[in-house]
Design a protein around this motif. Structure first.
Motif, PDB file in Angstrom:
ATOM      1  N   ALA A   1      -9.993 -11.368  -0.273  1.00 17.52           N
ATOM      2  CA  ALA A   1      -8.617 -11.877  -0.143  1.00 17.52           C
ATOM      3  C   ALA A   1      -7.970 -12.102  -1.505  1.00 17.52           C
ATOM      4  N   LYS A   2      -8.727 -12.654  -2.426  1.00 19.62           N
ATOM      5  CA  LYS A   2      -8.143 -12.952  -3.743  1.00 19.62           C
ATOM      6  C   LYS A   2      -7.893 -11.672  -4.535  1.00 19.62           C
ATOM      7  N   GLU A   3      -8.816 -10.723  -4.413  1.00 23.58           N
ATOM      8  CA  GLU A   3      -8.704  -9.483  -5.176  1.00 23.58           C
ATOM      9  C   GLU A   3      -7.558  -8.602  -4.680  1.00 23.58           C
ATOM     10  N   TRP A   4      -7.202  -8.738  -3.419  1.00 30.33           N
ATOM     11  CA  TRP A   4      -6.219  -7.838  -2.822  1.00 30.33           C
ATOM     12  C   TRP A   4      -5.114  -8.639  -2.122  1.00 30.33           C
ATOM     13  N   PRO A   5      -4.271  -9.322  -2.901  1.00 32.86           N
ATOM     14  CA  PRO A   5      -3.269 -10.212  -2.282  1.00 32.86           C
ATOM     15  C   PRO A   5      -2.250  -9.482  -1.407  1.00 32.86           C
ATOM     16  N   ALA A   6      -1.943  -8.216  -1.738  1.00 33.82           N
ATOM     17  CA  ALA A   6      -0.947  -7.516  -0.920  1.00 33.82           C
ATOM     18  C   ALA A   6      -1.489  -7.286   0.481  1.00 33.82           C
ATOM     19  N   LEU A   7      -2.794  -7.139   0.585  1.00 30.61           N
ATOM     20  CA  LEU A   7      -3.400  -6.962   1.898  1.00 30.61           C
ATOM     21  C   LEU A   7      -3.598  -8.309   2.576  1.00 30.61           C
ATOM     22  N   SER A   8      -4.125  -9.260   1.832  1.00 29.59           N
ATOM     23  CA  SER A   8      -4.512 -10.516   2.481  1.00 29.59           C
ATOM     24  C   SER A   8      -3.317 -11.419   2.784  1.00 29.59           C
ATOM     25  N   THR A   9      -2.165 -11.137   2.196  1.00 23.21           N
ATOM     26  CA  THR A   9      -0.980 -11.918   2.534  1.00 23.21           C
ATOM     27  C   THR A   9      -0.443 -11.512   3.904  1.00 23.21           C
TER      28      THR A   9
ATOM     29  N   PHE B   1       5.753  -5.724  -4.608  1.00 28.95           N
ATOM     30  CA  PHE B   1       4.853  -4.670  -5.106  1.00 28.95           C
ATOM     31  C   PHE B   1       4.702  -4.819  -6.619  1.00 28.95           C
ATOM     32  N   GLU B   2       5.821  -5.111  -7.259  1.00 30.67           N
ATOM     33  CA  GLU B   2       5.776  -5.252  -8.715  1.00 30.67           C
ATOM     34  C   GLU B   2       4.961  -6.485  -9.113  1.00 30.67           C
ATOM     35  N   ALA B   3       5.174  -7.577  -8.387  1.00 28.97           N
ATOM     36  CA  ALA B   3       4.431  -8.798  -8.701  1.00 28.97           C
ATOM     37  C   ALA B   3       2.928  -8.583  -8.543  1.00 28.97           C
ATOM     38  N   TRP B   4       2.581  -7.697  -7.629  1.00 24.47           N
ATOM     39  CA  TRP B   4       1.155  -7.438  -7.395  1.00 24.47           C
ATOM     40  C   TRP B   4       0.621  -6.308  -8.270  1.00 24.47           C
ATOM     41  N   GLY B   5       1.433  -5.836  -9.226  1.00 22.30           N
ATOM     42  CA  GLY B   5       0.918  -4.892 -10.215  1.00 22.30           C
ATOM     43  C   GLY B   5       1.148  -3.434  -9.893  1.00 22.30           C
ATOM     44  N   ASP B   6       1.922  -3.150  -8.861  1.00 24.87           N
ATOM     45  CA  ASP B   6       2.223  -1.745  -8.576  1.00 24.87           C
ATOM     46  C   ASP B   6       3.663  -1.471  -9.009  1.00 24.87           C
ATOM     47  N   ASP B   7       4.029  -0.229  -8.947  1.00 26.81           N
ATOM     48  CA  ASP B   7       5.393   0.183  -9.238  1.00 26.81           C
ATOM     49  C   ASP B   7       6.308  -0.382  -8.142  1.00 26.81           C
TER      50      ASP B   7
ATOM     51  N   TYR C   1       3.396  10.920 -11.627  1.00 29.69           N
ATOM     52  CA  TYR C   1       2.199  10.117 -11.427  1.00 29.69           C
ATOM     53  C   TYR C   1       2.571   8.648 -11.501  1.00 29.69           C
ATOM     54  N   CYS C   2       1.802   7.852 -10.838  1.00 26.48           N
ATOM     55  CA  CYS C   2       2.051   6.419 -10.832  1.00 26.48           C
ATOM     56  C   CYS C   2       2.076   5.872 -12.257  1.00 26.48           C
ATOM     57  N   THR C   3       3.196   5.375 -12.664  1.00 26.77           N
ATOM     58  CA  THR C   3       3.262   4.742 -13.974  1.00 26.77           C
ATOM     59  C   THR C   3       2.963   3.264 -13.785  1.00 26.77           C
ATOM     60  N   GLU C   4       2.409   2.674 -14.792  1.00 29.42           N
ATOM     61  CA  GLU C   4       2.125   1.242 -14.693  1.00 29.42           C
ATOM     62  C   GLU C   4       3.427   0.516 -14.419  1.00 29.42           C
ATOM     63  N   SER C   5       3.335  -0.550 -13.678  1.00 30.40           N
ATOM     64  CA  SER C   5       4.543  -1.233 -13.222  1.00 30.40           C
ATOM     65  C   SER C   5       5.416  -1.644 -14.404  1.00 30.40           C
ATOM     66  N   SER C   6       6.669  -1.331 -14.301  1.00 31.18           N
ATOM     67  CA  SER C   6       7.594  -1.633 -15.389  1.00 31.18           C
ATOM     68  C   SER C   6       8.029  -3.082 -15.310  1.00 31.18           C
ATOM     69  N   GLU C   7       8.716  -3.509 -16.336  1.00 30.75           N
ATOM     70  CA  GLU C   7       9.165  -4.901 -16.305  1.00 30.75           C
ATOM     71  C   GLU C   7      10.644  -4.972 -15.971  1.00 30.75           C
ATOM     72  N   LYS C   8      11.101  -3.877 -15.359  1.00 33.00           N
ATOM     73  CA  LYS C   8      12.538  -3.759 -15.146  1.00 33.00           C
ATOM     74  C   LYS C   8      13.117  -4.843 -14.241  1.00 33.00           C
ATOM     75  N   VAL C   9      12.514  -4.991 -13.082  1.00 31.34           N
ATOM     76  CA  VAL C   9      13.060  -5.978 -12.155  1.00 31.34           C
ATOM     77  C   VAL C   9      12.587  -7.343 -12.640  1.00 31.34           C
ATOM     78  N   ALA C  10      13.380  -7.906 -13.472  1.00 35.11           N
ATOM     79  CA  ALA C  10      12.949  -9.151 -14.098  1.00 35.11           C
ATOM     80  C   ALA C  10      12.775 -10.235 -13.055  1.00 35.11           C
ATOM     81  N   ALA C  11      11.712 -10.971 -13.228  1.00 33.16           N
ATOM     82  CA  ALA C  11      11.477 -12.080 -12.309  1.00 33.16           C
ATOM     83  C   ALA C  11      12.669 -13.023 -12.312  1.00 33.16           C
TER      84      ALA C  11
END
Lengths: 113, 823
Positions: B386-394, B587-593, B787-797
């Protein structure tokens, strides 16, 4: 009184086999015997990217057009259970009229002997 | 429907009206039927014309119900077997009390000595158990570990999670006028001009309770069909357009449509402006997916891409159905995100004839969520993965499936000691990747309990106590479409007869629950339980529902305008931004694009060209047949006559090159495993693609080890790798693997069994590491672009408020959406 028949609008027959199993139940037939069978035309390539593929339920010699059900005021079991509602039962004249409005992929089987 | 649901007939038989679910399995369509029983035998099954959706129609599985109910191999009394005899046919018939005397003290001892988390409850796919295996785990047994074992949770769960995060709604479904008593004739209904079937075979699968042949009902009224599928299905031959794409490239195709719709300004400007978030970012991303590039990736001609994009945006309404192909794809979150984005861009969400959206809370979901109260926060925190995969466990109240196998094998972070298999036969090629690994790992458990109707390979291999289930003809219950997440109908399941001494899922939950956690089970019996569930939501008791037959809740369109999608009653969607998130904050908060992108399948001619030389065919699996539900129905003579063997569909040109003729046995093999299938030569597959049937085992063969009813012989999932999942933990490559095909002289030429010395092979793990590290090039464009690029910081929190984001990401027990069930 005119003969009755079974109309199959096979434009919509998805090949689910409900008619086959329903019929088996009705006629209490063992494995290997069927009152209706599913013929398949294709799938074959008729032009690049174009596939012809039809399922055509076809009554066998064992089909009695569900005499008992019809007498009891019900539809033949294949017609009743057909998932696509692509089968009709009734007098041949009425079926011919119905068929004339259904395009190419339609066939009528009769109960005439 | 008539009030009377049970009638005595002149010949002494009794006819009971019911709505079908399982076992034997199907999804929760709740097809209406009348069952006739005489002298304790089910003698008749007749479709019920009064049912608003099915209208008398029934599929061959329900029509063959009497054979299933009275099959000589059915198990209708509890049985036990000494754990040292696992794999041997050495069973002893016992009573329920004797079964509980084995099970209950063991659970108590494990809880005391090792903690409740040492017990894991496994659930399967689509059966009625989907409503009950979570409560069985949480409230009857008291463990936080409930597991749906399919790698990447690759069935329905990903789609529900994507919908939660992108739309903040229940399940999105085709509007087939199911909510209306007068169906398609209702004045509030509009017929879709186009129906897009994407990676799905709804006619045969009745997905999640959608009555598949409602598509035919709509086609007869004028709806045109667009199919997106690697195979030319029968529906494809009746379609306006078919996009026969390369398996696993769906997200590129969806982005290609988005490219055309945005660049030609065909999108619904009003909806986009008022109800979506991230349009400009999506527009920018879509520029990478022009039709020429997408043609090279997907094999779909660019003219077709442009044509379909125009059709779905210039004809309103238009409806979409996304299938299992969304889940069985490590790039599936992006595929699903792109498809939902298409529906939003074309203005088809929550409108008549478009896509209906379930309300955020599932019907009958409250109780299921509340059963989690039985677990302390400390215990809940031990949920595997659950902790390792928050997008799934939420979104999902389960363990992470791949982590669960890792835990079984490694004993980390703690040792699992007991397994409970509720209606799940997952050693057969249904819902586990690398089933031989699961088999070996599960052998180590101290006690295994199986609930099922027949002796399955899973039960023969692992089970110590077998608890027999009644069929849906033999118990009371309810059947609710989409497991309550978009309820079109809720039907009454009425007991017509009972063979032997069986207990339904809910009966077991209550009976075991009263022994271990009585405060969670304050119900006198099953009918009392359902009355307490139904009364607050429907205003009727158990008998009231039986008399009603089928309940159809009212549907409100454009809920987002009326404040009906959010708990706070504000207009908008129940997402972080309150909008349809074309760019996903979570998705971005969880480290994906945050935006959809295409990523090559882990193994393909593009991503692993050297391996593809050895394994030149693209393997796709899982297409549905009307005569079976996954691994079920294989022992029924009437249905086996129609579909006798596991088959592999091969293009005639490919077969000719390999010397394979119609009906030959063929060995499929790749770097992870092998299996045998009967050749079916057909032009419906691309020459480079083959399709192998899933769910096969041979109940007519020897059940004892090593054969185990031939479970390994045609096991498609042996060729599917473990833990090749997407960045957020979802999706597995079951529909886009690679393999080679070799002709066999007979079925017996090769026997596929688990090697004596079998242990998790290092080879797959090496490949896994290579895959993770691989720079995957896509044709026609620079690798980085696609290809999947590492998540950008565009959508600022800052845009959305860091606090709000944190709140949404935190797994709050009470706030987790009602859990979902398998497809």
């Amino acid at each position: 009184m005119s003969a009755n028949g079974l109309l199959i609008h096979y434009e919509y027959c998805s090949g689910c086999s409900s008619c086959v199993v329903a019929c088996k139940n009705e006629l209490k037939l063992p494995v290997g015997k069927n009152g209706i069978t599913l013929l398949q035309n294709g799938p074959r390539e008729i032009a690049p990217g174009k596939i012809e593929w039809d399922y055509i339920p076809t009554p066998t010699a064992l089909c009695n057009m569900c005499e008992d059900r019809v007498k009891a005021g019900k539809q033949p079991t294949c017609v009743h259970h057909c998932l696509s509602k692509c089968m009709e039962y009734g007098p041949l004249e009425e079926l011919a009229k119905s068929a004339s409005q259904k395009g190419r992929k339609v066939v009528i089987f009769t109960s005439q002997s | 429907m008539k009030k009377e649901w049970k009638t005595a007939n002149p010949d002494g038989s009794v006819t009971v009206r019911t709505c079908g679910w399982s076992p034997p399995g199907d999804h929760p369509v709740g097809c209406g039927m009348r069952l006739t029983v005489k002298d304790g035998k089910l003698i008749g099954v007749e479709g019920d014309e009064e049912h608003p959706i099915t209208q008398g129609r029934l599929c061959p599985r329900c029509l063959d119900l009497p054979e299933y109910v009275h099959h000589p191999d059915r198990i209708i009394y509890p049985m036990k077997r000494d754990p040292k005899d696992r794999g041997k046919d050495k069973w002893t018939k016992i009573t329920w009390d004797e079964a509980w005397d084995i099970i209950v003290p063991k659970i108590k001892q494990l809880k005391k000595d090792h903690g409740a988390e040492s017990i894991v409850v496994f659930g399967g796919t689509g059966r009625e158990a989907c409503l009950y295996y979570y409560p069985l785990g949480f409230a009857s047994i008291g463990t936080p570990n409930v597991c749906y074992p399919w790698s990447g949770w690759a069935c329905y769960g990903p789609r529900c999670a994507i919908t939660d995060y992108i739309l903040g709604a229940g399940y999105p479904e085709v509007d087939y006028a199911g909510y209306f008593k007068d169906r398609f004739d209702d004045p509030n209904y509009v017929l879709p001009k186009y129906y897009v079937e994407w990676g799905k075979m709804a006619l045969y699968s009745n997905p999640d309770g959608f009555f598949g042949h409602a598509i035919i009902d709509m086609m007869k009224r004028g709806t045109k069909v667009i199919c997106v599928d690697p195979r030319m299905t029968w529906l494809g031959t009746r379609s306006d357009t078919v996009c026969q794409l390369r398996p696993g490239t769906d997200s590129a195709l969806a982005l290609g449509f988005i490219n055309v719709i945005i660049n030609e300004e065909l999108y619904d400007k009003d909806f986009v402006e008022n109800w979506t978030y991230g349009f400009d970012d999506l527009k920018e991303r879509a520029q990478q997916y022009d039709p020429e590039t997408v043609e090279k990736i997907t094999w779909v001609p660019k003219e077709t891409i442009i044509d379909v994009a125009r059709k779905i945006s210039m004809n309103h309404p238009c409806t979409f159905q996304w299938g299992l192909a969304t889940d069985e794809n490590p790039n599936g979150v992006q595929m699903g995100h792109a498809i939902l984005s298409l529906a939003a861009l074309t203005g088809n969400l929550d409108v008549p004839g478009g896509i209906t959206l379930g309300p955020p809370a599932a019907l009958l979901g409250k109780w299921r969520v509340e059963t989690r109260r039985n677990l302390s926060d400390e215990l809940w925190d031990k949920r595997i993965g659950a902790k390792e995969w928050p997008a799934l466990s939420t979104a999902l109240a389960t363990t992470h499936p791949d982590e669960t196998l890792d835990t079984l094998e490694s004993g980390k972070p703690y040792k699992l000691r007991m397994g409970w298999f509720n209606s799940s036969n997952f050693l057969t090629p249904t819902c586990s990747a690398q089933p031989m690994r699961w088999y070996k790992a599960l052998k180590n458990l101290e006690l295994n309990v199986v609930q099922d109707t027949f002796m399955t390979p899973t039960a023969m291999a692992l089970c110590d106590v077998f608890l027999p289930l009644p069929t849906f003809a033999e118990h009371d219950g309810v059947v609710v479409t989409h497991f309550g997440r978009n309820c079109v109908t809720l039907g009454a399941i009425n007991e017509a007869l009972r063979c032997g001494d069986t207990r339904s899922d809910i009966e077991v939950c209550i009976e075991l629950g009263k022994k271990l956690h009585p405060d969670m089970w304050p119900y006198e019996n099953v009918q009392d339980f359902f009355t307490q569930q139904l009364k607050p939501e429907l205003g009727v008791d158990w008998n009231g529902l039986a008399e009603m037959g089928v309940y159809q809740p009212k549907y409100t369109y454009k809920k987002y305008e009326k404040g009906l999608l959010r708990a706070d009653g504000e207009p908008g969607f129940n997402t972080v931004t309150g909008m349809v998130e074309l760019s996903s904050t979570l998705f971005e908060a969880w480290g994906d694009d945050p935006l959809p992108y295409f990523k090559e399948p882990p193994y393909s001619p593009v991503s692993t060209p050297e391996l593809a030389e050895e394994y030149p065919l693209i393997l796709t699996t899982g297409a549905r047949k009307p005569t079976s539900f996954h691994s079920e129905h294989r022992q029924l003579s009437v249905l086996r006559e129609i579909d006798p063997y596991a088959d592999v569909e091969i293009h005639p040109d490919t077969a000719a090159k390999l010397g394979i003729k119609e009906g030959d046995w063929v060995l499929l093999e790749n770097m992870f495993g092998k299996a045998k299938f009967k050749a079916k030569l057909t032009p419906i597959v691309h020459p480079k693609v083959i399709h192998a049937a899933h769910g096969w085992w041979y109940p007519e063969s020897n059940g004892e080890e090593p054969n185990l009813f031939g479970v390994w012989e045609s096991n498609t999932n042996s060729l599917v790798p473990h833990k090749h999942i997407g960045k957020l933990g979802f999706g597995c490559p079951a529909k886009q693997m690679i393999c080679k095909a070799t002709k066999l002289n007979s079925f017996d030429e090769v026997t596929v069994t688990v090697p004596e010395s079998y242990k998790p092979d290092v080879k797959p793990e090496v490949l896994e590491a290579e895959w993770k590290a691989a720079k995957i090039a896509s044709p026609g464009s620079s690798p980085e672009a696609l290809y999947c690029t590492e998540s950008s910081e565009k959508v600022a929190a800052a845009d959305i408020g860091v606090e709000k984001l944190k709140v949404s990401v935190t797994v709050e027990k009470e706030n987790i959406p009602a859990e979902v069930a398998g497809d």
